[in-house]
Design a protein around this motif. Sequence first.
Motif, mmCIF file in Angstrom:
data_model
loop_
_atom_site.group_PDB
_atom_site.id
_atom_site.type_symbol
_atom_site.label_atom_id
_atom_site.label_comp_id
_atom_site.label_asym_id
_atom_site.label_seq_id
_atom_site.Cartn_x
_atom_site.Cartn_y
_atom_site.Cartn_z
ATOM 1 N N THR A 1 -49.389 39.029 -11.234
ATOM 2 C CA THR A 1 -49.173 39.927 -12.371
ATOM 3 C C THR A 1 -48.182 41.049 -12.111
ATOM 4 O O THR A 1 -47.667 41.636 -13.068
ATOM 5 C CB THR A 1 -50.508 40.569 -12.810
ATOM 6 N N SER A 2 -47.898 41.355 -10.850
ATOM 7 C CA SER A 2 -47.087 42.539 -10.549
ATOM 8 C C SER A 2 -45.605 42.307 -10.821
ATOM 9 O O SER A 2 -45.014 41.323 -10.357
ATOM 10 C CB SER A 2 -47.275 42.952 -9.086
ATOM 11 N N LEU A 3 -44.992 43.266 -11.525
ATOM 12 C CA LEU A 3 -43.555 43.211 -11.769
ATOM 13 C C LEU A 3 -42.762 43.415 -10.481
ATOM 14 O O LEU A 3 -41.570 43.093 -10.422
ATOM 15 C CB LEU A 3 -43.155 44.275 -12.789
ATOM 16 N N GLN A 4 -43.414 43.927 -9.432
ATOM 17 C CA GLN A 4 -42.729 44.110 -8.156
ATOM 18 C C GLN A 4 -42.322 42.772 -7.542
ATOM 19 O O GLN A 4 -41.503 42.740 -6.621
ATOM 20 C CB GLN A 4 -43.622 44.866 -7.172
ATOM 21 N N LEU A 5 -42.870 41.685 -8.048
ATOM 22 C CA LEU A 5 -42.453 40.372 -7.558
ATOM 23 C C LEU A 5 -40.945 40.209 -7.672
ATOM 24 O O LEU A 5 -40.297 39.640 -6.777
ATOM 25 C CB LEU A 5 -43.168 39.267 -8.332
ATOM 26 N N PHE A 6 -40.357 40.724 -8.751
ATOM 27 C CA PHE A 6 -38.912 40.577 -8.937
ATOM 28 C C PHE A 6 -38.123 41.438 -7.947
ATOM 29 O O PHE A 6 -37.020 41.072 -7.540
ATOM 30 C CB PHE A 6 -38.535 40.919 -10.376
ATOM 31 N N SER A 7 -38.682 42.572 -7.543
ATOM 32 C CA SER A 7 -38.031 43.402 -6.535
ATOM 33 C C SER A 7 -37.997 42.675 -5.192
ATOM 34 O O SER A 7 -36.981 42.693 -4.479
ATOM 35 C CB SER A 7 -38.770 44.738 -6.391
ATOM 36 N N ILE A 8 -39.107 42.042 -4.836
ATOM 37 C CA ILE A 8 -39.154 41.284 -3.575
ATOM 38 C C ILE A 8 -38.226 40.075 -3.659
ATOM 39 O O ILE A 8 -37.538 39.731 -2.691
ATOM 40 C CB ILE A 8 -40.604 40.867 -3.263
ATOM 41 N N MET A 9 -38.188 39.457 -4.816
ATOM 42 C CA MET A 9 -37.278 38.330 -5.020
ATOM 43 C C MET A 9 -35.836 38.765 -4.769
ATOM 44 O O MET A 9 -35.062 38.059 -4.100
ATOM 45 C CB MET A 9 -37.456 37.807 -6.449
ATOM 46 N N ASN A 10 -35.442 39.933 -5.288
ATOM 47 C CA ASN A 10 -34.092 40.455 -5.059
ATOM 48 C C ASN A 10 -33.825 40.651 -3.568
ATOM 49 O O ASN A 10 -32.737 40.356 -3.064
ATOM 50 C CB ASN A 10 -33.897 41.773 -5.792
ATOM 51 N N PHE A 11 -34.823 41.179 -2.856
ATOM 52 C CA PHE A 11 -34.695 41.376 -1.407
ATOM 53 C C PHE A 11 -34.440 40.040 -0.704
ATOM 54 O O PHE A 11 -33.568 39.931 0.165
ATOM 55 C CB PHE A 11 -35.973 42.033 -0.878
ATOM 56 N N LEU A 12 -35.156 39.005 -1.087
ATOM 57 C CA LEU A 12 -35.029 37.700 -0.441
ATOM 58 C C LEU A 12 -33.707 37.012 -0.767
ATOM 59 O O LEU A 12 -33.148 36.295 0.070
ATOM 60 C CB LEU A 12 -36.201 36.805 -0.849
ATOM 61 N N LEU A 13 -33.213 37.215 -1.970
ATOM 62 C CA LEU A 13 -31.998 36.525 -2.393
ATOM 63 C C LEU A 13 -30.773 36.921 -1.567
ATOM 64 O O LEU A 13 -29.789 36.177 -1.528
ATOM 65 C CB LEU A 13 -31.740 36.764 -3.880
ATOM 66 N N GLN A 14 -30.840 38.057 -0.868
ATOM 67 C CA GLN A 14 -29.702 38.439 -0.019
ATOM 68 C C GLN A 14 -29.530 37.485 1.157
ATOM 69 O O GLN A 14 -28.459 37.422 1.770
ATOM 70 C CB GLN A 14 -29.879 39.872 0.488
ATOM 71 N N PHE A 15 -30.580 36.729 1.484
ATOM 72 C CA PHE A 15 -30.517 35.763 2.578
ATOM 73 C C PHE A 15 -30.274 34.343 2.067
ATOM 74 O O PHE A 15 -30.386 33.375 2.829
ATOM 75 C CB PHE A 15 -31.820 35.791 3.383
ATOM 76 N N CYS A 16 -29.968 34.234 0.777
ATOM 77 C CA CYS A 16 -29.847 32.928 0.129
ATOM 78 C C CYS A 16 -28.501 32.821 -0.590
ATOM 79 O O CYS A 16 -28.405 33.176 -1.774
ATOM 80 C CB CYS A 16 -30.977 32.737 -0.893
#
Length: 465
Positions: A230-245
């Motif tokens: 439910t947390s909108l912070q999921l998208f913040s973590i997703m952004n963090f991970l995408l820098q390695f992708c």
Amino acid sequence: MSIRLKALAYAAALLVGLPAVQAQAGVSPEEARTIAKEAYIYGYPMVDNYRIQYGYFVDHQNPEYKGPWNQIHNTPRVYTPADKAVQTPNSDTPYSWAGLDLRAEPIVLTIPHIEKNRYFSVQLTDLYTFNSDYISSRTTGNDGGSYLIVGPNWKGDTPKGIKKVFRAETDLTLAIYRTQLFNPGDIEKVKKVQAGYKVQTLSAFLGSTPAKAAPPIDFVKPLSHEEQKTSLQLFSIMNFLLQFCPTDPSEKELMARFAKIGIGAGKDFDPAKLSPEMKTAIEQGMADAWDAFAGGVKQLNEGTLTSGDILGSREAMKNNYLNRMLGTIGIYGASRQEAIYPFYRVDADKQKLDGSQRYSLRFAPDQLPPVNAFWSLTMYELPGSWLVDNPLNRYLINSPMLSQLKRDVDGGVTLYIQHESPGKDKEANWLPAPKGPFAMYMRLYRPAEQALSGKWTAPPLEHLK
């Protein structure tokens, strides 16, 4: 900073890294909801994967912590109900783990010689949770050797002493080792195999000058398994991970859509900056994603989707992101050529499974799961998908146990699935269930052609009245 420089910096931010509140300009709540659904389905597996790897390789205080990146970490036992980081773990191949940071230089995985009849595999799973490739009994054989794992931007020739090069799609990737355990008394031999697994940087393997170290990563705190829902912070973590992708060519348009609501490598998705209307729209998009997920689970229960559809490489899954999200039900499950997972989430009458009821599973003569390695049937309590504590400490029944099972008169095998003992005369064939909801996963390692083609199918789970 002068006013002029501030203005220039602001303009650059608009062009390069739009904050969430600015990125939403011109995006209606309806469009944002659609994009959020798509982005959540895309990103949920990445964030769930990160939660596990953070606990394994970053958080020293986590009871599941294994150790640093770029080292092998052996678990010289099978998993039990105490292991709760990974959903639906198996309990018949002790695991070893290596989180690989490929930014500075490639990593060499060395496999010892392993006896011919012992199954092993090293599954290479990227940050997306795609299974990019395998070093295994099936693919490379049991003779041993050294294999090079390279990042997406590596260029070079195959070094001397390397049997094969495997390219990862993301800068951080995961090597999941499975080593077959034949029976409890076999554990010392498994430990010996595990002791032969080596993980080295390429420079250490070659005895050359180490590459310049990559910048340290400021790892963000993950969400809990429940918060991810439910947390909108999921998208913040997703952004963090995408820098390695690095963006795959097939996903450029997808990333352009995500950018409209502030999702992308290096972007700032800040839920606190969302307008009330946009916050509601994105939350609705997340709920829509879970509705789609529920539809996928229904297809899994009906058998119109299989484990082979929800686990595998990017090429095999054809960028089906909902299927990839469904794969988190059994995160880190193997690709279909390596293993298939017929599972039981409903009985033969399509009713959900519950330990307050009694069930039987019968394999007719000559209809045991067809495999080139081994098979197992493992019990999981729901909703957590953890192994089930029970008085027998029996979490599965597998093919190495066949000699201990009682055969039916015609030579078939009937298993009893229930919470209470079916009686001393049947306990050899009893797989204990929890008191409440449960699911069972069958595993066919190195499935034979009859299983891959569908000529063999798992028998129905019968409800005993």
